[in-house]
Structures are given as C-alpha cells and as structure tokens.
Design a protein around this motif. Structure first.
Motif, PDB file in Angstrom:
ATOM      1  N   LEU A   1       0.815  -1.212   0.000  1.00  5.30           N
ATOM      2  CA  LEU A   1       0.000   0.000   0.000  1.00  5.30           C
ATOM      3  C   LEU A   1       0.852   1.268   0.000  1.00  5.30           C
ATOM      4  CD1 LEU A   1      -2.787   1.388   0.237  1.00  5.30           C
ATOM      5  CD2 LEU A   1      -2.590   1.159   2.727  1.00  5.30           C
ATOM      6  N   LEU A   2       1.748   1.408   0.977  1.00  4.97           N
ATOM      7  CA  LEU A   2       2.550   2.619   1.072  1.00  4.97           C
ATOM      8  C   LEU A   2       3.459   2.764  -0.145  1.00  4.97           C
ATOM      9  CD1 LEU A   2       3.388   5.120   2.707  1.00  4.97           C
ATOM     10  CD2 LEU A   2       5.137   3.724   3.793  1.00  4.97           C
ATOM     11  N   ARG A   3       4.103   1.682  -0.543  1.00  7.59           N
ATOM     12  CA  ARG A   3       5.019   1.758  -1.677  1.00  7.59           C
ATOM     13  C   ARG A   3       4.296   2.219  -2.938  1.00  7.59           C
ATOM     14  NH1 ARG A   3       7.141  -3.787  -3.718  1.00  7.59           N
ATOM     15  NH2 ARG A   3       5.209  -3.650  -4.921  1.00  7.59           N
ATOM     16  N   SER A   4       3.130   1.643  -3.197  1.00  7.91           N
ATOM     17  CA  SER A   4       2.382   2.014  -4.398  1.00  7.91           C
ATOM     18  C   SER A   4       1.966   3.484  -4.361  1.00  7.91           C
ATOM     19  CB  SER A   4       1.143   1.121  -4.546  1.00  7.91           C
ATOM     20  OG  SER A   4       1.506  -0.234  -4.697  1.00  7.91           O
ATOM     21  N   MET A   5       1.520   3.967  -3.202  1.00  5.31           N
ATOM     22  CA  MET A   5       1.086   5.357  -3.095  1.00  5.31           C
ATOM     23  C   MET A   5       2.267   6.314  -3.246  1.00  5.31           C
ATOM     24  SD  MET A   5      -1.969   5.372  -0.205  1.00  5.31           S
ATOM     25  CE  MET A   5      -0.904   4.867   1.148  1.00  5.31           C
ATOM     26  N   VAL A   6       3.389   5.984  -2.609  1.00  2.05           N
ATOM     27  CA  VAL A   6       4.575   6.851  -2.684  1.00  2.05           C
ATOM     28  C   VAL A   6       5.098   6.918  -4.113  1.00  2.05           C
ATOM     29  CG1 VAL A   6       7.010   7.014  -2.029  1.00  2.05           C
ATOM     30  CG2 VAL A   6       5.261   6.621  -0.287  1.00  2.05           C
ATOM     31  N   GLU A   7       5.192   5.788  -4.778  1.00  4.37           N
ATOM     32  CA  GLU A   7       5.707   5.782  -6.147  1.00  4.37           C
ATOM     33  C   GLU A   7       4.800   6.576  -7.082  1.00  4.37           C
ATOM     34  OE1 GLU A   7       6.098   1.636  -6.960  1.00  4.37           O
ATOM     35  OE2 GLU A   7       8.128   1.499  -6.095  1.00  4.37           O
ATOM     36  N   ALA A   8       3.486   6.477  -6.877  1.00  7.12           N
ATOM     37  CA  ALA A   8       2.558   7.244  -7.712  1.00  7.12           C
ATOM     38  C   ALA A   8       2.661   8.735  -7.421  1.00  7.12           C
ATOM     39  CB  ALA A   8       1.130   6.749  -7.493  1.00  7.12           C
TER      40      ALA A   8
END
Length: 289
Positions: free
Chosen positions: A132-139
């Motif tokens: 969750l966090l990784r996907s949001m940060v990368e976006a």
C-alpha cells in the motif's frame, strides 16, 4: 445571535461532587442560506433549587453550519476527476450520499496514475495490502495526488527518505497533530467534534529496527494523525488519521474537513510551503486563492 435571544430553556439537573451530569439542550436554529455560517452565543447559568442566585455560569460562541459543504461546489469536485479505491465500501457510500462525482477503481493500481487525484477509502488494512505505502509513494513521486483516509492498524514499511528505503525521497515530509484542522479552517473544532471523544481513528508512529524504519498505523497511544509527503511538481500523499467517514453525521467538522482536504489535495504545489494556494473554488469568501 445578532444580539437577540431566539431561545431560552430552563431544565432540571441533578449533580454532585462525585456525580457528573450530562445535559442536552435542544435549540431550533433558523434555516441557513447555503454557504452561510451562523454565530450562536450559548450562555448557561446554574441556579440551586433552594436559591435564586447564580452559583456558576458558562458562555461560549458556537457556529452553526449548513448541512452540505458542497453546495454550489459539485462542479468543482467533478473537475477534480476523483478516482476512488475503496475495498471496505464505506467511503463509496459517503460520496454517493454527498452526491459527489467520482470514478471507482477495482484496484489501487488502476486508480493510481500521473494525472490522477486519488482517494484511498477509510479503513483499508495495511496488513492485507502490504504494498500500500510503496504504491502510493511511487505514484505521488510521478505526480499523483493521493488522500488516504484512516487506514486501520498495521505496518507501512520502508519510510521514504530513510537510509534503507529505495522509495523516492519527497521534497518535504510533515507530521502534524490535530492543529492541522484549524490550519485548514480556523472555524472548525479541532479537538471536540467526535461525540465519542475519539478524535483519532489512526495515529502514525515511526518505528526503527535493525533493518528498516517503518511507519506504523496504530489505533491508540502516541503518534500523529496527519502525515504529508510532497514531491517536486504536483505529486503529494496525505495520510489522514481522522475518522472523517465514520463521524460524517456527528458534527459539521468531518464534512467540512473533507471539503478542505480536497482543496489541499488540489492546490498548486510548485511553491509550497510559501507559495499561493489556488485550488479554492471560485466564489468562496475568506479563503486563500
């Protein structure tokens, strides 16, 4: 209100040194025009039954808000082209009830994109969605604007900017307490608005181990209810621990707070923190434009 008393009440109450009493005072407020906040001065005096004299008094000015913070603003919300990922379904019900236009996505990956304004629904469990966090940060690093509403307790590993993290480092990272509510709108109650007294659905803590620095979402203890990451350009990620959806009907604060969160999500990012904010819908008075 306006120097005139429009309601008076006398109520009996029984209380003592070891017996606190709760008193409900129901007052009919005249209908409000859309967008108008109505100041109401509330004065309470305590008079013992065996006496005519006042032994205690309390007075405070309150604000009455219209029920709907989106009157004349739904076209502006439509222009945000909101994408919603809401596996728990509660935020979907809220947006439907508020008659706000959005596009629901079946997956977080489908919602995220370089030009998307994304809401992650309230109550998502990080343990069930470990990326969750990784996907949001990368976006966000690619230009997405993301508001994540009160995830339930769980671990959000590899904080951006920490030595061991491979995630994109933000231009700024802000941890803030309930004062963020007053910063967004000084007329909103920053501490007393939930009827159950629980102003935080989630707090965010930093946890360091030998291998990583993690952001822990917790339901109690210490921590911050607001985490804000901003990237160069327009990308940003807001982690909001306030129970906006769960307490939508409790008081005006969660409804108007949500409107302010959308404004903050859409404001220009290029000169923050010192630059202008230009996301406020045209016609709003008393706001930074």
């Amino acid at each position: 209100a306006g120097g005139h008393a429009f309601a008076r009440r006398e109520l009996n109450v029984t209380a003592g040194p070891q017996r606190a009493a709760e008193l409900t005072i129901a007052v009919h407020i005249p209908p409000l025009r859309p967008g108008v906040r109505f100041p109401v001065n509330v004065a309470v005096a305590l008079v013992p039954a065996a006496s005519q004299g006042v032994v205690a008094a309390w007075q405070k000015e309150l604000l009455a808000f219209p029920d709907d913070p989106f009157v004349d603003r739904r076209d502006w919300v439509k222009g945000l082209n909101l994408k919603l990922w809401d596996p728990e379904g509660k935020t979907t019900e809220l947006l439907e009830k508020a008659k706000l236009e959005y596009h629901r996505s079946d997956s977080l990956e489908a919602a995220l994109g370089t030009t998307n304004t994304v809401i992650v629904g309230e109550g998502v469990p990080p343990e069930r969605y470990p990326t969750l966090l990784r996907s949001m940060v990368e976006a966000a690093a690619q230009g997405a604007r993301i508001l994540c509403l009160a995830p339930v307790a769980g671990n959000l590993p590899h904080v951006p900017g920490s030595a061991e993290s491979a995630l994109p480092t933000p231009s700024s990272m802000l941890f803030q307490g309930p004062e963020i509510i007053s910063e967004l709108d000084k007329k909103l109650d920053a501490v007393g608005w939930p009827r159950d007294g629980l102003i935080y659905a989630t707090r965010f803590q930093l946890h360091a181990t030998l291998n990583q620095t993690a952001l822990q979402a917790v339901t109690g203890g210490t921590g911050w209810p607001w985490v804000e990451l901003r990237y160069k350009g327009e990308g940003r990620l807001f982690l909001c621990g306030f129970p906006v959806v769960a307490h939508w009907e409790a008081t005006p604060t969660p409804r108007y707070l949500f409107a302010r969160l959308l404004e903050r999500l859409a404001e220009q990012n290029e000169n923050r923190p010192d630059g202008p904010r230009k996301a406020t819908p045209e016609g709003r008075k008393g706001e930074i434009k």
